[in-house]
Design a protein around this motif. Structure first.
Motif, PDB file in Angstrom:
ATOM      1  N   SER A   2       0.822  -1.202   0.000  1.00  0.00           N
ATOM      2  CA  SER A   2       0.000   0.000   0.000  1.00  0.00           C
ATOM      3  C   SER A   2       0.855   1.250   0.000  1.00  0.00           C
ATOM      4  N   PHE A 122     -12.527  10.160  -2.828  1.00  0.00           N
ATOM      5  CA  PHE A 122     -12.120   8.767  -2.942  1.00  0.00           C
ATOM      6  C   PHE A 122     -12.713   8.175  -4.205  1.00  0.00           C
ATOM      7  N   SER A 123     -11.922   7.350  -4.894  1.00  0.00           N
ATOM      8  CA  SER A 123     -12.393   6.718  -6.117  1.00  0.00           C
ATOM      9  C   SER A 123     -11.682   5.381  -6.286  1.00  0.00           C
ATOM     10  N   ASN A 124     -12.454   4.334  -6.579  1.00  0.00           N
ATOM     11  CA  ASN A 124     -11.902   2.997  -6.790  1.00  0.00           C
ATOM     12  C   ASN A 124     -11.005   2.543  -5.640  1.00  0.00           C
ATOM     13  N   GLY A 125     -11.422   2.844  -4.432  1.00  0.00           N
ATOM     14  CA  GLY A 125     -10.673   2.411  -3.260  1.00  0.00           C
ATOM     15  C   GLY A 125      -9.408   3.187  -2.968  1.00  0.00           C
ATOM     16  N   LYS A 126      -9.237   4.294  -3.642  1.00  0.00           N
ATOM     17  CA  LYS A 126      -8.034   5.116  -3.452  1.00  0.00           C
ATOM     18  C   LYS A 126      -8.448   6.538  -3.076  1.00  0.00           C
ATOM     19  N   GLU A 128      -7.834  10.423  -3.560  1.00  0.00           N
ATOM     20  CA  GLU A 128      -7.283  11.334  -4.563  1.00  0.00           C
ATOM     21  C   GLU A 128      -6.908  12.629  -3.865  1.00  0.00           C
ATOM     22  N   GLU A 138      -2.577   9.631  -6.055  1.00  0.00           N
ATOM     23  CA  GLU A 138      -3.445   8.654  -5.421  1.00  0.00           C
ATOM     24  C   GLU A 138      -2.707   8.001  -4.259  1.00  0.00           C
ATOM     25  N   ASP A 140      -3.369   4.754  -1.133  1.00  0.00           N
ATOM     26  CA  ASP A 140      -4.242   3.730  -0.564  1.00  0.00           C
ATOM     27  C   ASP A 140      -4.739   4.149   0.816  1.00  0.00           C
ATOM     28  N   ILE A 141      -3.887   4.849   1.540  1.00  0.00           N
ATOM     29  CA  ILE A 141      -4.199   5.301   2.901  1.00  0.00           C
ATOM     30  C   ILE A 141      -3.721   6.736   3.054  1.00  0.00           C
TER      31      ILE A 141
END
Length: 196
Positions: A2, A122-126, A128, A138, A140-141
């Motif tokens: 990540s 947030f978009s597609n689990g990421k 921004e 982008e 992840d956390i």
């Protein structure tokens, strides 16, 4: 692995960066201030705080920059002692010294100073994020360590009311050795009847 974006290179953000660095987790740290802008007072660290810091820094670096306190005195505005307590393993260090120590554990290529970050959503689990309003990244956390008036937390928790702490304490560290010697490594607290 990540990718972690840490917003804010104060004590919290730098501590997180040191932890991630020691555990080989990919991250980048973004800070609005310059590396030399080390405003702030000090930290009082109990034994548990020292133990946690020792897992991410060379504790001898910390010991070289601060000192252990022996006694706590609480005075009222007339100068009378309200309470006193012997202290065991309580350490005090200036904010600038602690930041300096923590910054040594973060490689230069993993920290960007003079960088303003905004959370776009947030978009597609990421997450921004925008960097200096010119670049989109982008992550992840996102770790929001950008202070008590965090723009990032206000963006994430838009429906929540951020409540200020009702009581503030100003802690200063006396660096003049002659004056500090006169108070013998004691913590002095003065309490005003009407304003705390």
């Amino acid at each position: 692995m990540s990718k972690v974006a840490i917003i804010g290179a104060g004590v919290s953000g730098l501590s997180m960066a040191n932890y991630l660095e020691k555990n080989n987790i990919d991250y980048h740290l973004y800070e609005r201030r310059t590396p030399n802008d080390l405003k702030g007072h000090g930290f009082i660290l109990p034994k548990e705080g020292i133990e946690h810091l020792s897992s991410i820094i060379d504790i001898n670096d910390l010991y070289a920059k601060g000192s252990f306190l022996k006694k706590y005195y609480h005075y009222n505005q007339a100068g009378e002692i309200i309470s006193e307590k012997d202290l065991d393993n309580v350490f005090v260090v200036s904010r600038s010294a602690l930041i300096e120590i923590l910054a040594k554990g973060v490689p230069a290529d993993k920290i960007s100073y003079n960088s303003t970050v905004a959370l776009n959503g947030f978009s597609n689990g990421k997450a921004e994020i925008s960097l200096d309003e010119t670049k989109t990244l982008e992550a992840d956390i996102v770790v929001a360590s950008d202070g008590s008036r965090s723009r990032i937390r206000r963006t994430i928790f838009q429906g929540e009311t951020m409540k200020a702490v009702l009581e503030n304490e100003v802690v200063n560290i006396i660096e003049n050795e002659e004056l500090a010697g006169k108070i013998e490594s004691n913590f002095l607290k003065f309490h005003h009847e009407t304003v705390g």
